[in-house]
Design a protein around this motif. Sequence first.
Motif, PDB file in Angstrom:
ATOM      1  N   ASN A 130      -0.538 -18.615  44.442  1.00  0.00           N
ATOM      2  CA  ASN A 130      -0.176 -17.669  45.497  1.00  0.00           C
ATOM      3  C   ASN A 130       1.326 -17.617  45.758  1.00  0.00           C
ATOM      4  OD1 ASN A 130       0.403 -19.952  46.995  1.00  0.00           O
ATOM      5  ND2 ASN A 130      -1.314 -19.713  48.403  1.00  0.00           N
ATOM      6  N   ALA A 131       2.127 -17.965  44.749  1.00  0.00           N
ATOM      7  CA  ALA A 131       3.579 -17.966  44.918  1.00  0.00           C
ATOM      8  C   ALA A 131       4.250 -17.176  43.801  1.00  0.00           C
ATOM      9  CB  ALA A 131       4.105 -19.393  44.924  1.00  0.00           C
ATOM     10  N   ASN A 132       5.365 -16.582  44.131  1.00  0.00           N
ATOM     11  CA  ASN A 132       6.170 -15.842  43.167  1.00  0.00           C
ATOM     12  C   ASN A 132       7.623 -15.961  43.592  1.00  0.00           C
ATOM     13  OD1 ASN A 132       6.874 -14.273  41.028  1.00  0.00           O
ATOM     14  ND2 ASN A 132       5.838 -12.418  41.734  1.00  0.00           N
ATOM     15  N   TYR A 133       8.548 -15.748  42.666  1.00  0.00           N
ATOM     16  CA  TYR A 133       9.975 -15.837  42.979  1.00  0.00           C
ATOM     17  C   TYR A 133      10.775 -14.971  42.022  1.00  0.00           C
ATOM     18  CZ  TYR A 133      10.188 -18.916  38.943  1.00  0.00           C
ATOM     19  OH  TYR A 133      10.097 -19.426  37.678  1.00  0.00           O
ATOM     20  N   TYR A 134      11.972 -14.595  42.432  1.00  0.00           N
ATOM     21  CA  TYR A 134      12.915 -13.914  41.544  1.00  0.00           C
ATOM     22  C   TYR A 134      14.327 -14.071  42.065  1.00  0.00           C
ATOM     23  CZ  TYR A 134      13.188  -9.958  44.772  1.00  0.00           C
ATOM     24  OH  TYR A 134      13.401  -9.169  45.880  1.00  0.00           O
ATOM     25  N   CYS A 185       5.455 -25.742  52.685  1.00  0.00           N
ATOM     26  CA  CYS A 185       5.694 -25.503  51.266  1.00  0.00           C
ATOM     27  C   CYS A 185       6.992 -26.189  50.880  1.00  0.00           C
ATOM     28  CB  CYS A 185       5.783 -24.016  50.963  1.00  0.00           C
ATOM     29  SG  CYS A 185       5.930 -23.700  49.186  1.00  0.00           S
ATOM     30  N   GLN A 186       6.905 -27.084  49.914  1.00  0.00           N
ATOM     31  CA  GLN A 186       8.077 -27.738  49.357  1.00  0.00           C
ATOM     32  C   GLN A 186       8.396 -27.073  48.029  1.00  0.00           C
ATOM     33  OE1 GLN A 186       6.626 -31.778  49.265  1.00  0.00           O
ATOM     34  NE2 GLN A 186       7.632 -32.239  51.200  1.00  0.00           N
ATOM     35  N   ILE A 187       9.641 -26.652  47.896  1.00  0.00           N
ATOM     36  CA  ILE A 187      10.080 -25.937  46.702  1.00  0.00           C
ATOM     37  C   ILE A 187      11.283 -26.660  46.126  1.00  0.00           C
ATOM     38  CG2 ILE A 187      10.899 -23.732  45.784  1.00  0.00           C
ATOM     39  CD1 ILE A 187       9.831 -22.484  48.455  1.00  0.00           C
ATOM     40  N   SER A 188      11.288 -26.868  44.837  1.00  0.00           N
ATOM     41  CA  SER A 188      12.454 -27.414  44.161  1.00  0.00           C
ATOM     42  C   SER A 188      12.904 -26.390  43.130  1.00  0.00           C
ATOM     43  CB  SER A 188      12.118 -28.743  43.487  1.00  0.00           C
ATOM     44  OG  SER A 188      13.281 -29.296  42.901  1.00  0.00           O
ATOM     45  N   VAL A 189      14.140 -25.940  43.265  1.00  0.00           N
ATOM     46  CA  VAL A 189      14.689 -24.890  42.409  1.00  0.00           C
ATOM     47  C   VAL A 189      15.810 -25.482  41.564  1.00  0.00           C
ATOM     48  CG1 VAL A 189      15.743 -22.591  42.358  1.00  0.00           C
ATOM     49  CG2 VAL A 189      14.235 -23.225  44.251  1.00  0.00           C
ATOM     50  N   THR A 192       9.343 -25.616  41.188  1.00  0.00           N
ATOM     51  CA  THR A 192       8.068 -26.268  41.469  1.00  0.00           C
ATOM     52  C   THR A 192       7.690 -26.002  42.921  1.00  0.00           C
ATOM     53  OG1 THR A 192       9.144 -28.363  42.034  1.00  0.00           O
ATOM     54  CG2 THR A 192       8.397 -28.089  39.759  1.00  0.00           C
ATOM     55  N   PHE A 193       6.392 -25.865  43.167  1.00  0.00           N
ATOM     56  CA  PHE A 193       5.847 -25.629  44.499  1.00  0.00           C
ATOM     57  C   PHE A 193       4.849 -26.729  44.813  1.00  0.00           C
ATOM     58  CE2 PHE A 193       6.578 -21.407  42.650  1.00  0.00           C
ATOM     59  CZ  PHE A 193       7.348 -20.810  43.636  1.00  0.00           C
ATOM     60  N   MET A 194       4.823 -27.145  46.091  1.00  0.00           N
ATOM     61  CA  MET A 194       3.833 -28.115  46.516  1.00  0.00           C
ATOM     62  C   MET A 194       3.645 -27.976  48.020  1.00  0.00           C
ATOM     63  SD  MET A 194       3.784 -32.242  45.921  1.00  0.00           S
ATOM     64  CE  MET A 194       5.031 -32.637  47.142  1.00  0.00           C
ATOM     65  N   GLY A 195       2.423 -28.048  48.486  1.00  0.00           N
ATOM     66  CA  GLY A 195       2.172 -28.026  49.914  1.00  0.00           C
ATOM     67  C   GLY A 195       0.940 -27.226  50.276  1.00  0.00           C
ATOM     68  N   SER A 196       0.557 -27.306  51.525  1.00  0.00           N
ATOM     69  CA  SER A 196      -0.646 -26.627  52.006  1.00  0.00           C
ATOM     70  C   SER A 196      -0.438 -25.132  52.200  1.00  0.00           C
ATOM     71  CB  SER A 196      -1.096 -27.253  53.327  1.00  0.00           C
ATOM     72  OG  SER A 196      -0.059 -27.157  54.301  1.00  0.00           O
ATOM     73  N   GLY A 197       0.814 -24.663  52.192  1.00  0.00           N
ATOM     74  CA  GLY A 197       1.097 -23.242  52.399  1.00  0.00           C
ATOM     75  C   GLY A 197       1.499 -22.497  51.149  1.00  0.00           C
TER      76      GLY A 197
END
Length: 190
Positions: free
Chosen positions: A39-43, A73-77, A29-34
């Motif tokens: 506009n996000a991707n991951y691998y 940017c707050q990310i929860s993996v 999950t992504f959250m934040g002003s950045g």
Amino acid sequence: MAALVLVAALCVTVPARAQPPSVTIQSVTFMGSGCSWSNANYYLSADYKVLTFMLGGMVATTDSGLAGKRKNCQISVGLKYSDGFSYSLATVTGRGFADIACRSTGTYQASYYVSGQTGTASASRTIAGKFTGNYEFTDKVSRVISSNCNNATNLDIDSEVRVDGKKAFMTLDSLDQKFVLQYRLNWTTC
């Protein structure tokens, strides 16, 4: 522009067999002003050592009013890995571009915690003006926080860039993927 956050998992001073035989990403999950889903991707790399996030919008500038001075940017993996292992983060490398005038500053900060564990670890750098150019710093996180053994919990990361003063621009931003925020992860057996 898209910012790149690279989370790297690197076995440090543990034998190769100490690395989990499989690691998968169950959720992100992504959250934040950045950052956002648009506009996000991951691998995750094939050897389970590198988790890469590409994030747009991690650009802080004094030219954009109060809201533009800080981007995060707050990310929860949600990681799933084999029993008998735990992980912790050891260092953070921040790379980016900054244009900081005299009597102004630019700061990047990265912090993390493991869901269900107490405490937060962080690392940050401040660049004082006058400075214009690429930057790269590697810092140890403020404390070691490990996941529980046999417990595939979420890794929660908060990345931030901010500027203060009269004239400053700072980014973890890049189209050519040269500017990154990199976390080094230690796997241990338990």
